[in-house]
Design an enzyme around this catalytic site. Structure first.
Site, mmCIF file in Angstrom:
data_model
loop_
_atom_site.group_PDB
_atom_site.id
_atom_site.type_symbol
_atom_site.label_atom_id
_atom_site.label_comp_id
_atom_site.label_asym_id
_atom_site.label_seq_id
_atom_site.Cartn_x
_atom_site.Cartn_y
_atom_site.Cartn_z
ATOM 1 N N HIS A 134 0.849 -1.129 0.067
ATOM 2 C CA HIS A 134 0.242 0.323 -0.055
ATOM 3 C C HIS A 134 0.957 1.193 0.001
ATOM 4 C CE1 HIS A 134 -2.971 -2.629 2.523
ATOM 5 N NE2 HIS A 134 -3.227 -2.525 1.152
ATOM 6 N N ASP A 167 -3.914 -6.850 -7.901
ATOM 7 C CA ASP A 167 -5.322 -7.410 -7.998
ATOM 8 C C ASP A 167 -4.922 -6.895 -9.316
ATOM 9 O OD1 ASP A 167 -6.399 -7.888 -5.348
ATOM 10 O OD2 ASP A 167 -5.170 -6.490 -4.746
ATOM 11 N N SER A 201 -2.575 -8.192 3.561
ATOM 12 C CA SER A 201 -3.688 -7.857 4.737
ATOM 13 C C SER A 201 -3.639 -8.473 5.010
ATOM 14 C CB SER A 201 -4.442 -7.076 4.990
ATOM 15 O OG SER A 201 -3.863 -4.966 3.567
HETATM 16 P P1 AMP Z 1 -6.766 -3.443 -0.227
HETATM 17 O O1 AMP Z 1 -6.164 -3.558 0.203
HETATM 18 O O2 AMP Z 1 -6.079 -5.510 -0.422
HETATM 19 O O3 AMP Z 1 -7.466 -3.674 -0.995
HETATM 20 O O4 AMP Z 1 -5.141 -3.243 -1.395
HETATM 21 C C1 AMP Z 1 -5.731 -1.552 -1.884
HETATM 22 C C2 AMP Z 1 -4.945 -1.675 -3.208
HETATM 23 O O5 AMP Z 1 -2.598 -2.477 -2.501
HETATM 24 C C3 AMP Z 1 -4.615 -2.064 -4.113
HETATM 25 O O6 AMP Z 1 -5.000 -1.391 -5.103
HETATM 26 C C4 AMP Z 1 -3.699 -3.229 -4.100
HETATM 27 O O7 AMP Z 1 -3.748 -3.945 -5.322
HETATM 28 C C5 AMP Z 1 -2.968 -3.298 -3.711
HETATM 29 N N1 AMP Z 1 -1.659 -3.599 -3.114
HETATM 30 C C6 AMP Z 1 -2.154 -4.927 -2.248
HETATM 31 N N2 AMP Z 1 -1.706 -5.450 -1.832
HETATM 32 C C7 AMP Z 1 -0.040 -5.035 -2.739
HETATM 33 C C8 AMP Z 1 1.494 -5.439 -3.343
HETATM 34 N N3 AMP Z 1 1.711 -6.432 -2.722
HETATM 35 N N4 AMP Z 1 1.857 -4.629 -3.509
HETATM 36 C C9 AMP Z 1 0.935 -4.060 -4.609
HETATM 37 N N5 AMP Z 1 -0.191 -3.556 -4.100
HETATM 38 C C10 AMP Z 1 -0.287 -3.510 -3.355
#
Ligand code: AMP
Length: 287
Positions: A37, A150, A186
């Site tokens: 993030h 994602d 997460s």
């Molecule tokens: P989330 O909180 O999991 O919904 O993710 C929020 C954003 O962070 C989304 O655009 C995800 O693709 C990105 N994200 C989550 N994990 C990663 C990671 N390991 N590397 C890069 N971006 C991430």
């Protein structure tokens, strides 16, 4: 850093930025922030004058029986991380502030949601598209950053942004990984130590898929079968939800590899579902 919980206050702030002609970068998240993030926020920080991040565990993107209640939440930690990265405004609304009880509107991109996560989570992406639309309308960003972890979500958001004319520059950020290769998520904190040890197998299997393509294998089914065998050996307690080779743009299955492809996997350890993917291009000489 300002913390805003009311959508109307965020909307007012966004109108001020617009009147002042300031560029606004946006990184939407569900919180429990990690270095993945942070990389999105840092990218926005480099590119725009104002940086907004949101922390919202969006109920509409969770299906029945999924982990909405168990999803990790830690706003204090999130505030500290966002502040460290240089975020100007952290938007952390309550679900009731985002959805009226009588809300009845959905935004959907069904053509890109037929495979991968869209197949195993049929209502997931309409929840994502709806909340991202609402957030775009509030923040009015110049640019928004989404992670390539994602990949399907990123493809869907690009389509939605173009189709609805939001006019936001959509930026894809590379996957941030642990030292052993596990993609940061997460949900990783919910793995037992034994599951955590096995979970590295997800990215190793996807790397194997990439190596097989580099060695000249062009039959996607053969590659998927080989990776599945590796998954079974390396992750005895993992249940493979999907492992597919798809076109990176259309997210449709590929049978014979003749250009760039995406290998994508979802693996469940107990109640924790992890996803990862690998973009694979062929050596130019072999095209
Ligand atoms: P989330 O909180 O999991 O919904 O993710 C929020 C954003 O962070 C989304 O655009 C995800 O693709 C990105 N994200 C989550 N994990 C990663 C990671 N390991 N590397 C890069 N971006 C991430």
């Amino acid at each position: 850093m300002e913390i805003i919980t009311e959508p109307s206050v965020l909307g007012e702030r966004a109108r001020e930025w617009m009147r002042a002609g300031r560029s606004v970068g946006f990184a939407p998240t569900m919180g429990s922030l990690h270095a993945g993030h942070a990389s999105l926020m840092a990218l926005a920080r480099e590119r725009t004058e104002v940086v907004v991040a949101s922390v919202f565990v969006n109920p509409t993107q969770f299906g029945p029986g999924e982990d909405l209640d168990a999803y990790p939440r830690d706003l204090e930690h999130d505030v500290a991380l966002a502040e460290r990265v240089g975020v100007d405004v952290l938007f952390a609304p309550r679900p009731e502030a985002m959805y009226a009880p009588e809300a009845a509107t959905w935004v959907e991109v069904p053509r890109l949601a037929r495979h991968l996560c869209g197949a195993s989570r049929p209502t997931h992406f309409r929840g994502v598209c709806t909340v991202v639309s609402k957030l775009f309308l509030l923040v009015r960003p110049t640019l928004a950053v989404f992670g390539q972890k994602d990949w399907q979500q990123l493809a869907i958001i690009r389509r939605m942004n173009a189709d609805l004319g939001f006019g936001v520059e959509i930026v894809g950020a590379p996957i941030v990984r642990e030292a052993d290769g596990l993609a940061l998520s997460s949900r990783n904190v919910r793995l037992t130590p034994a599951e955590r040890t096995e979970a590295v197998g997800i990215s190793r299997g996807l790397a194997l898929a990439g190596e097989l393509v580099q060695r000249g294998e062009r039959d996607a089914e053969c590659i998927v079968a080989e990776v599945r065998a590796r998954y079974a050996a390396d992750m005895p307690s993992g249940v493979v939800d999907y492992l597919e080779c798809v076109d990176p743009a259309t997210i449709e299955p590929v049978a014979t590899i003749a250009g760039p492809v995406l290998f994508a996997a979802a693996v469940k350890f107990s109640a924790v579902r992890l996803i990862d993917n690998r973009y694979v291009d062929m050596p130019v000489a072999s095209r």
